[in-house]
Motif scaffolding. Structure first.
Motif, PDB file in Angstrom:
ATOM      1  N   GLU A 140       0.796  -1.226   0.000  1.00  0.00           N
ATOM      2  CA  GLU A 140       0.000   0.000   0.000  1.00  0.00           C
ATOM      3  C   GLU A 140       0.834   1.284   0.000  1.00  0.00           C
ATOM      4  O   GLU A 140       0.548   2.191  -0.801  1.00  0.00           O
ATOM      5  CB  GLU A 140      -0.965  -0.007   1.187  1.00  0.00           C
ATOM      6  CG  GLU A 140      -1.947   1.153   1.164  1.00  0.00           C
ATOM      7  CD  GLU A 140      -3.065   0.997   2.184  1.00  0.00           C
ATOM      8  OE1 GLU A 140      -3.425   2.014   2.810  1.00  0.00           O
ATOM      9  OE2 GLU A 140      -3.563  -0.137   2.348  1.00  0.00           O
ATOM     10  N   LYS A 144       0.533   4.046  -2.999  1.00  0.00           N
ATOM     11  CA  LYS A 144       0.151   5.431  -2.725  1.00  0.00           C
ATOM     12  C   LYS A 144       1.189   6.405  -3.264  1.00  0.00           C
ATOM     13  O   LYS A 144       0.854   7.443  -3.850  1.00  0.00           O
ATOM     14  CB  LYS A 144      -0.017   5.644  -1.219  1.00  0.00           C
ATOM     15  CG  LYS A 144      -1.292   5.093  -0.629  1.00  0.00           C
ATOM     16  CD  LYS A 144      -1.391   5.462   0.846  1.00  0.00           C
ATOM     17  CE  LYS A 144      -2.706   5.025   1.447  1.00  0.00           C
ATOM     18  NZ  LYS A 144      -2.796   5.402   2.893  1.00  0.00           N
ATOM     19  N   ASN A 183      -8.167  -4.762  -2.020  1.00  0.00           N
ATOM     20  CA  ASN A 183      -7.875  -3.522  -1.296  1.00  0.00           C
ATOM     21  C   ASN A 183      -7.041  -2.567  -2.140  1.00  0.00           C
ATOM     22  O   ASN A 183      -7.292  -1.347  -2.166  1.00  0.00           O
ATOM     23  CB  ASN A 183      -7.148  -3.836   0.016  1.00  0.00           C
ATOM     24  CG  ASN A 183      -8.024  -4.555   1.019  1.00  0.00           C
ATOM     25  OD1 ASN A 183      -9.251  -4.462   0.962  1.00  0.00           O
ATOM     26  ND2 ASN A 183      -7.414  -5.278   1.943  1.00  0.00           N
ATOM     27  N   LEU A 184      -6.043  -3.109  -2.858  1.00  0.00           N
ATOM     28  CA  LEU A 184      -5.171  -2.254  -3.664  1.00  0.00           C
ATOM     29  C   LEU A 184      -5.915  -1.681  -4.869  1.00  0.00           C
ATOM     30  O   LEU A 184      -5.762  -0.497  -5.196  1.00  0.00           O
ATOM     31  CB  LEU A 184      -3.947  -3.047  -4.126  1.00  0.00           C
ATOM     32  CG  LEU A 184      -2.938  -3.430  -3.040  1.00  0.00           C
ATOM     33  CD1 LEU A 184      -1.889  -4.374  -3.599  1.00  0.00           C
ATOM     34  CD2 LEU A 184      -2.271  -2.191  -2.446  1.00  0.00           C
ATOM     35  N   LEU A 187      -8.109   1.018  -3.748  1.00  0.00           N
ATOM     36  CA  LEU A 187      -7.308   2.188  -3.397  1.00  0.00           C
ATOM     37  C   LEU A 187      -6.947   3.012  -4.623  1.00  0.00           C
ATOM     38  O   LEU A 187      -7.036   4.246  -4.616  1.00  0.00           O
ATOM     39  CB  LEU A 187      -6.031   1.741  -2.671  1.00  0.00           C
ATOM     40  CG  LEU A 187      -4.995   2.807  -2.332  1.00  0.00           C
ATOM     41  CD1 LEU A 187      -5.541   3.752  -1.268  1.00  0.00           C
ATOM     42  CD2 LEU A 187      -3.703   2.159  -1.847  1.00  0.00           C
TER      43      LEU A 187
END
Length: 279
Positions: A140, A144, A183-184, A187
């Motif tokens: 993560e 980001k 989740n990624l 995101l």
């Protein structure tokens, strides 16, 4: 030296505060600075406020993005700074990136990719890809760093991660790797430039799931354990009777003294030696 209002002014020194700006393509220099001190410079096509003729000409502007303004948490920045050493700092300059879990994947995956290249153009594209091993599964902060902000600074990013099905919770229909992927991708929210690929167990186990890989993997294994051919053959006999070769190999990897006792980094090197470099 001049004197005015009873003050001495030295013309060889700056009149006020001194700011030094260094532009570099060096990952070594970048790795010596704190993330909050780094600004990423990106060229992008101008599409707003110009004529159609200028848009078609591909006119570009230069945009600066401060890492300090990407919304990274302090813990995430600290982690990135620890990991962005002289090698991993190439992450700041790359345009096509593959994030993997460890050194074994970063050795083996480029070699495997070369086996499917059938043109100079594809070989050139592969050579432009930067493989980054993050030594874990916490992708993560890296994602980001690459995607947060108003300006897209990369062309393509892929994450390759283990499925880790042996670590699934009994009530969970998805593996840890699949949860990681979900989740990624949530995101980033950009399927055109970002993709996560999930295995079943580990890369080595998944390679063994294809029977045609067995011979090469055997030679690589015997490079580490040249007196353990019986142990390998016994494992293969069980695999031939199993409906999940990947699962069986994964169990053999993690079965302590009764298992295969593989050093994953060395095994990847030995397997690449058996496969050849694909050039």
């Amino acid at each position: 030296v001049s004197i005015a209002n009873n003050q001495i002014h030295d013309s060889t020194k700056p009149a006020g505060s001194l700011q030094i700006v260094v532009s570099t393509h060096s990952p070594y220099l970048a790795s010596t600075r704190r993330l909050d001190e780094i600004k990423l410079i990106t060229r992008q096509k101008i599409s707003i406020g110009i004529s159609d003729a200028l848009q078609k000409s591909g006119i570009q502007s230069t945009v600066s993005t401060a890492i300090s303004e990407l919304g990274l948490k302090e813990k995430e920045k600290n982690k990135l700074e620890r990991y962005l050493n002289a090698t991993r700092a190439s992450l700041l300059f790359a345009r096509r990136i593959v994030l993997v879990e460890g050194i074994a994947e970063s050795i083996l995956i480029p070699c495997l990719a070369k086996q499917f290249i059938d043109s100079d153009e594809k070989r050139r594209l592969l050579s432009s890809v930067t493989f980054i091993a993050i030594d874990g599964v916490d992708f993560e902060p890296y994602v980001k760093l690459l995607f947060n902000g108003d300006v897209r600074r990369i062309d393509k990013v892929a994450v390759i991660t283990d499925g880790d099905r042996d670590k699934m919770a009994a009530e969970d229909p998805k593996s840890p790797g699949e949860r990681r992927r979900d989740n990624l991708e949530e995101l980033v929210g950009d399927s055109n430039h970002f993709k996560v690929f999930v295995g079943k167990y580990t890369l080595e186990s998944d390679c063994f799931s294809y029977e045609e890989n067995e011979s090469l993997m055997k030679q690589a294994y015997l490079s580490q354990h040249n007196k353990s051919v019986d142990k390998w053959n016994q494992m293969c006999q069980l695999a031939n009777a199993s409906d999940d070769r990947s699962k069986l190999f994964n169990e053999a990897l993690n079965d302590g003294s009764r298992g295969l006792d593989l050093r994953k980094g060395d095994f990847a090197q030995d397997l690449v030696e058996e496969i050849g470099d694909g050039s």
